[in-house]
Write an enzyme that holds these catalytic residues in place. Structure first.
Site, mmCIF file in Angstrom:
data_model
loop_
_atom_site.group_PDB
_atom_site.id
_atom_site.type_symbol
_atom_site.label_atom_id
_atom_site.label_comp_id
_atom_site.label_asym_id
_atom_site.label_seq_id
_atom_site.Cartn_x
_atom_site.Cartn_y
_atom_site.Cartn_z
ATOM 1 N N ASP A 1 0.989 -1.148 0.061
ATOM 2 C CA ASP A 1 -0.158 0.024 0.026
ATOM 3 C C ASP A 1 1.019 1.150 -0.075
ATOM 4 O O ASP A 1 1.980 1.264 0.835
ATOM 5 C CB ASP A 1 -1.012 -0.036 1.252
ATOM 6 N N TYR B 1 -5.155 0.219 8.774
ATOM 7 C CA TYR B 1 -3.878 0.909 8.763
ATOM 8 C C TYR B 1 -3.690 1.268 10.044
ATOM 9 O O TYR B 1 -4.443 1.457 11.156
ATOM 10 C CB TYR B 1 -4.092 2.184 7.736
ATOM 11 N N LEU C 1 0.014 -0.765 14.369
ATOM 12 C CA LEU C 1 0.997 -0.380 15.755
ATOM 13 C C LEU C 1 1.061 0.893 16.442
ATOM 14 O O LEU C 1 1.732 1.360 17.058
ATOM 15 C CB LEU C 1 2.279 -0.671 15.163
ATOM 16 N N GLN D 1 -10.111 1.451 3.515
ATOM 17 C CA GLN D 1 -8.916 1.450 4.158
ATOM 18 C C GLN D 1 -9.011 2.547 5.470
ATOM 19 O O GLN D 1 -9.192 3.811 5.027
ATOM 20 C CB GLN D 1 -7.791 1.846 3.317
ATOM 21 N N TYR E 1 3.285 10.084 0.377
ATOM 22 C CA TYR E 1 4.045 9.434 1.129
ATOM 23 C C TYR E 1 5.407 10.147 0.883
ATOM 24 O O TYR E 1 6.163 9.443 -0.454
ATOM 25 C CB TYR E 1 4.112 8.106 1.241
HETATM 26 N N1 LIG Z 1 -5.203 5.928 4.501
HETATM 27 C C1 LIG Z 1 -4.609 6.605 5.195
HETATM 28 O O1 LIG Z 1 -4.904 7.685 5.574
HETATM 29 C C2 LIG Z 1 -3.406 6.062 5.945
HETATM 30 C C3 LIG Z 1 -2.837 6.796 7.155
HETATM 31 C C4 LIG Z 1 -1.909 6.192 7.646
HETATM 32 C C5 LIG Z 1 -1.265 4.970 7.253
HETATM 33 N N2 LIG Z 1 -1.800 4.255 6.287
HETATM 34 C C6 LIG Z 1 -1.158 3.183 5.624
HETATM 35 O O2 LIG Z 1 -0.980 2.258 6.633
HETATM 36 C C7 LIG Z 1 0.337 1.855 6.896
HETATM 37 C C8 LIG Z 1 0.627 1.592 8.388
HETATM 38 O O3 LIG Z 1 0.318 2.590 9.078
HETATM 39 P P1 LIG Z 1 1.863 3.479 9.482
HETATM 40 O O4 LIG Z 1 2.999 3.019 9.032
HETATM 41 O O5 LIG Z 1 1.206 4.681 9.658
HETATM 42 O O6 LIG Z 1 1.704 2.897 11.146
HETATM 43 P P2 LIG Z 1 2.076 1.689 11.729
HETATM 44 O O7 LIG Z 1 1.910 0.357 10.988
HETATM 45 O O8 LIG Z 1 1.123 1.549 13.087
HETATM 46 O O9 LIG Z 1 3.647 1.725 12.441
HETATM 47 C C9 LIG Z 1 4.533 1.697 11.634
HETATM 48 C C10 LIG Z 1 5.874 2.147 12.181
HETATM 49 O O10 LIG Z 1 6.265 1.419 13.476
HETATM 50 C C11 LIG Z 1 7.545 1.265 13.551
HETATM 51 N N3 LIG Z 1 7.721 -0.351 13.500
HETATM 52 C C12 LIG Z 1 7.066 -1.243 12.556
HETATM 53 N N4 LIG Z 1 7.171 -2.527 12.917
HETATM 54 C C13 LIG Z 1 8.078 -2.455 14.167
HETATM 55 C C14 LIG Z 1 8.733 -3.426 14.755
HETATM 56 N N5 LIG Z 1 8.444 -4.744 14.597
HETATM 57 N N6 LIG Z 1 9.223 -3.108 16.051
HETATM 58 C C15 LIG Z 1 9.453 -1.614 16.298
HETATM 59 N N7 LIG Z 1 8.810 -0.788 15.730
HETATM 60 C C16 LIG Z 1 8.251 -0.947 14.647
HETATM 61 C C17 LIG Z 1 8.299 1.814 12.247
HETATM 62 O O11 LIG Z 1 8.583 3.086 12.581
HETATM 63 P P3 LIG Z 1 9.949 3.612 13.440
HETATM 64 O O12 LIG Z 1 11.014 2.578 13.182
HETATM 65 O O13 LIG Z 1 10.287 5.024 12.951
HETATM 66 O O14 LIG Z 1 9.649 3.515 14.795
HETATM 67 C C18 LIG Z 1 6.912 2.001 11.349
HETATM 68 O O15 LIG Z 1 7.285 2.860 10.492
HETATM 69 C C19 LIG Z 1 1.172 3.186 6.300
HETATM 70 O O16 LIG Z 1 2.452 2.741 5.773
HETATM 71 C C20 LIG Z 1 0.333 3.598 4.961
HETATM 72 O O17 LIG Z 1 0.656 2.668 3.883
HETATM 73 C C21 LIG Z 1 -2.800 4.831 5.416
#
Ligand SMILES: NC(=O)c1ccc[n+]([C@@H]2O[C@H](COP(=O)([O-])OP(=O)(O)OC[C@H]3O[C@@H](n4cnc5c(N)ncnc54)[C@H](OP(=O)(O)O)[C@@H]3O)[C@@H](O)[C@H]2O)c1
Length: 310
Positions: A52, A201, A204, A173, A57
């Site tokens: 995704d 999304y 974490l 999403q 981004y």
């Molecule tokens: N549609 C929308 O409006 C929307 C909004 C938000 C996100 N999204 C999508 O959803 C995806 C996921 O959400 P998100 O990236 O915002 O948040 P998330 O998945 O809750 O958190 C991801 C962050 O957590 C840390 N992380 C990941 N795995 C880890 C592990 N095993 N141990 C420790 N830290 C870890 C990393 O950041 P660090 O290394 O910097 O700590 C990573 O960038 C996005 O990448 C995007 O594709 C969509």
């Protein structure tokens, strides 16, 4: 890897999908291109077939990196990107006009080095443009073969009902994690009823649910974990810490508990987790090797009720 079906179209996506907001670097404390490419390639090696992304981004950077990384693997992958956020001098505004959508698809296809997008999603609603007009623009792109399916993101139930009148929406999403359960009230059951696959999304909560922060990390104002995820404030952070301490009764890594909690919820077809490097990819995919049982779900519910009423 486990695969789940997007019900309306029987498309099999990995139950853990690769989120790529962090790979753009902007709003996430920077990113190294080599780490990002390693993250994508190792996810694919471990069976992830669902990526995704979005033009915003890294202001195009995440799509470009994905394009480079998947060049010779495109046909095996399901790529979801988005439209409707316009960037002007690094400022983001909503724009779902058909004209802008037509511009955006061209840019996304070029950056991703592909000639079709599997799931093209409206990123955020735009109150200034008729949803019918926006969806008709997407229906045109579908007829032209530039996109295969249409999804929406950050929609409430009322808007989703409206969207379904104008297009065949296959996925929604929205944010969904142990700490953000708003969608359970009405939109998740509605998705189940209408066979719309939920792409979750922020599982974490931006990283905090991995349990890696002993102290509040205090991100800069422009960081997503400051303006987008409300768990890093001086009020919320200590409560999340207490909550996470309670989860230690489940003898598993916290990131895996958080991902499985979302993955095992009815209606969720893929948990989109952001991974900045191959190590995070590997540690997150480990979650698929086990399931939370009823007692473990109860431990989480009990801890949550204390957390929310503290
Ligand atoms: N549609 C929308 O409006 C929307 C909004 C938000 C996100 N999204 C999508 O959803 C995806 C996921 O959400 P998100 O990236 O915002 O948040 P998330 O998945 O809750 O958190 C991801 C962050 O957590 C840390 N992380 C990941 N795995 C880890 C592990 N095993 N141990 C420790 N830290 C870890 C990393 O950041 P660090 O290394 O910097 O700590 C990573 O960038 C996005 O990448 C995007 O594709 C969509």
């Amino acid at each position: 890897m486990n695969y789940c079906c997007i019900p309306k179209i029987s498309l099999k996506v990995s139950c853990i999908g690769l989120g790529t907001w962090v790979l753009g670097g902007e709003m996430w404390g920077g990113a190294q291109e080599k780490d990002s490419i390693d993250a994508i390639l190792s996810a694919i090696d471990l069976g992830v077939n669902f990526i995704d992304t979005a033009p915003v981004y890294g202001f195009g950077k995440a799509e470009e990196i994905i394009g480079k990384a998947i060049k010779h693997k495109r046909s095996k992958l399901i790529i979801a990107t988005k439209c409707g956020l316009e960037i002007k001098e690094k400022r983001i505004s909503h724009n779902l006009t058909p004209k802008f959508i037509r511009e955006e698809i061209g840019n996304s296809l070029r950056r991703l080095q592909t000639d079709y997008i599997d799931i093209y999603q409206i990123h955020w609603p735009d109150a200034n443009v008729s949803l019918e007009d926006s969806l008709n623009a997407l229906n045109d792109l579908k007829r032209q073969g530039k996109i295969r399916h249409i999804g929406v993101s950050n929609f409430d139930k009322k808007l989703l009902v409206e969207a379904l009148k104008h297009a065949d929406i296959v996925t929604l999403q929205n944010q969904y994690s142990i700490l953000e359960r708003d969608i359970e009230k009405d939109i998740l059951p509605f998705c189940v009823e209408k066979n719309i696959g939920l792409l979750a999304y922020g599982p974490l909560a931006g990283g905090i649910l991995s349990g890696k922060y002993q102290k509040n990390p205090h991100f800069p104002k422009s960081d997503a974990r400051n303006f987008f995820y409300p768990f890093y404030t001086k009020e919320a952070f200590p409560q999340v810490k207490i909550f996470l301490d309670e989860l230690s009764k489940i003898k598993k890594p916290l990131n895996e508990i958080a991902l499985n909690w979302v993955r095992q919820k009815k209606g969720v077809v893929s948990v989109l987790v952001g991974c900045r490097n191959a190590d995070q990819v590997r540690r997150n995919i480990e979650a698929l090797s086990w399931d939370l049982n009823v007692e473990e779900f109860e431990i989480i519910e009990n801890a949550l009720s204390r957390f929310f009423h503290a």
